[in-house]
Design a protein around this motif. Structure first.
Motif, PDB file in Angstrom:
ATOM      1  N   HIS A  52      -4.944  -0.340   6.468  1.00 29.04           N
ATOM      2  CA  HIS A  52      -5.130   0.135   7.859  1.00 29.04           C
ATOM      3  C   HIS A  52      -5.899  -0.850   8.738  1.00 29.04           C
ATOM      4  N   HIS A  79       0.841  -1.205   0.000  1.00 30.38           N
ATOM      5  CA  HIS A  79       0.000   0.000   0.000  1.00 30.38           C
ATOM      6  C   HIS A  79       0.872   1.250   0.000  1.00 30.38           C
ATOM      7  N   ASP A 103       2.237   3.316   2.975  1.00 25.66           N
ATOM      8  CA  ASP A 103       1.197   4.342   2.896  1.00 25.66           C
ATOM      9  C   ASP A 103       1.781   5.733   2.697  1.00 25.66           C
ATOM     10  N   HIS A 111      -9.196   1.665   1.371  1.00 22.44           N
ATOM     11  CA  HIS A 111      -8.869   1.899   2.790  1.00 22.44           C
ATOM     12  C   HIS A 111     -10.049   1.466   3.640  1.00 22.44           C
ATOM     13  N   HIS A 164       0.985   5.314  -1.899  1.00 28.02           N
ATOM     14  CA  HIS A 164       0.424   6.323  -2.815  1.00 28.02           C
ATOM     15  C   HIS A 164       1.589   6.983  -3.537  1.00 28.02           C
TER      16      HIS A 164
HETATM   17 FE    FE Z   1      -3.412   4.982   1.999  1.00 32.98          FE
END
Ligand code: FE
Ligand code: GUN
Length: 457
Positions: A292, A96, A343, A253, A98
């Motif tokens: 998460h 994960h 993340d 998420h 971005h």
């Molecule tokens: Fe994220």
């Protein structure tokens, strides 16, 4: 062909650069034998240590793994003998990240999730309508993640499909194994960073086609509803159908922050929990990764277990954005598979090694408050970073450990690197070397990186 009494050291190997792709390859795809210490996990909670192993690679695939002493007659075009202090481990899997948020790395941790998204994140992501900007950032993202040992990344790009394809092209150019998601959001916004349902589904279909035109088996699209707060049920159902029709991974998420969960419950009053929103949409499959999962209820874990959906633990982000302490031991005890995610830029680092350490610390902090709680240990996080992540992304038959038939995605760790963070003042076993690397190493100790047999660092 050489038999392996004519050793080459790692430093001697001449790597040629394939200029058309930017990927380093060891000339043609010949047979290569790695000889030296190997550490990997084939099963949760256990590491396998081969003090002196021979790993034979052909066309990027692992042909055999054995004790070097029993492989004396193995023939190979090239033999690479690891040096003192070096060990071979599987590549890291970031489930994960971005890519778009890299420019914001290290800022904005004065806010919690919902404010952080509005103040820092969405304004940055809107800039990706500019493909030149995308070009620049995505080069850096792939270079930095490979340098940190991420052989597989599961990326969020931006809302803009054509610009998101550039990330796939960069991963392909540098030789990373990658899942790339065009982000979907149809909740109306004043800044225009949203689409209609039709636009979103249409652009995602085009994006999937564009990725398949890159024609690189290492690069796959991933269906990416941002989260329940930025998509309505129609869009989520449409995306779930698209993923099912094309047999694709899904990423989103879940249950990251308490304020977010409150909003989710208000937006979907007919669903009792956050997870049941995704269940209703048909988004929960064995190829779904949910980032998460900090505040999940037992009933939600039951659903995830039944759906074989994985949670991606993002402990650096959960701390930076003050989201909470995710209890991985609880998730595992309920039968949920877990992988790790940086993340970025919710997390402050592109390094899965940093995430492993963060996972250890968060687990130890939880233990302060729970009598009899046994926190995660370094073997647990090594598993999460390798085979656990591979399982989450449903590629455990291809990567995550060194087993015949799998692809050779690997790191050569060098604990003797001059100017690196690890000193060389004592003697250590191979297992202790791994432990030292996990707790105190950094990317200077990741001296070489291979994806499908190609050297990419
Ligand atoms: Fe994220
Ligand atoms: N939830 C929805 N979008 C995001 C994002 O970009 N980062 C994090 N950490 N959580 C999110």
């Amino acid at each position: 062909m050489m038999t392996w009494n004519k050793f080459l050291s790692v430093e001697d190997v001449q790597i040629s650069k394939d200029l058309s792709s930017g990927v380093c390859s060891s000339s043609m795809m010949e047979t290569v034998l790695f000889v030296g210490p190997v550490v990997h996990t084939k099963k949760e909670g256990m590491i396998e240590i081969l003090d002196e192993a021979a790993v034979l690679i052909k066309d990027g695939k692992i042909m055999s793994v054995g004790e070097a002493s029993s492989s004396l007659d193995v023939k190979a075009d090239k033999i690479i003998h690891l040096q003192d202090g070096q060990l071979l481990i599987p590549g890291f899997i970031d489930c994960h990240i971005h890519a778009v948020q890299l420019p914001n790395l290290g800022i904005g941790y004065d806010r919690c999730l919902m404010e952080w998204l509005e103040k820092y994140t969405f304004p940055l992501e809107r800039k990706y309508s500019d493909v030149e900007f995308a070009n620049r950032v995505y080069d850096t993202v792939v270079e930095q993640t490979l340098n940190a040992g991420t052989t597989t990344a599961c990326y969020f790009a931006s809302l803009y499909g054509k610009s998101s394809v550039i990330l796939a092209e960069k991963a392909s150019k540098y030789g990373q194994r990658a899942f790339i998601g065009k982000v979907n959001m149809n909740a109306p916004r004043d800044d225009g960073y949203c689409e209609t349902t039709e636009e979103s589904l249409q652009a995602t279909t085009e994006f999937i086609n564009d990725i398949s035109n890159i024609d690189n088996p290492l690069i796959k699209p991933v269906v990416t509803p941002r989260f329940a707060l930025s998509c309505d049920m129609d869009l989520m159902k449409g995306l779930a159908k698209l993923a099912e029709d094309k047999n694709l991974l899904i990423q989103t998420h879940v249950s990251e922050n308490l304020a977010e969960i409150e909003i989710c419950k208000k937006m979907y009053p007919e669903c009792s929990t956050y997870v049941s929103v995704y269940e209703e949409a048909g988004l929960l499959t064995k190829k779904t990764v949910l980032a998460h999962g900090v505040h999940l209820e037992d009933s939600e874990l039951e659903i995830l277990k039944n759906r074989k959906t994985s949670i991606i633990h993002c402990p650096t982000s959960n701390t930076c954005l003050r989201s909470g302490l995710c209890d991985v031991k609880r998730l595992k005890s309920k039968g949920i598979n877990v992988g790790l995610g940086t993340d970025v830029a919710g997390g402050h680092s592109v390094s899965i090694l940093d995430v492993m350490r963060s996972a250890l610390q968060v687990s130890t902090h939880l233990a302060f408050f729970k009598k009899g709680y046994e926190p995660l240990n370094y073997i647990d996080v090594f598993y999460l970073a390798t085979l656990g992540g591979a399982k989450a992304l449903a590629i455990e038959d291809q990567v995550g450990s060194f087993e015949p038939g799998k692809q050779f995605d690997a790191l050569i760790i060098d604990t003797n690197k001059p100017n690196g963070p690890l000193n060389n003042l004592s003697e250590w076993t191979i297992e202790e070397q791994l432990q030292r690397f996990i707790y105190s190493g950094d990317d200077r100790n990741i001296s070489q990186v291979f994806v499908a047999g190609h050297q990419v660092k």
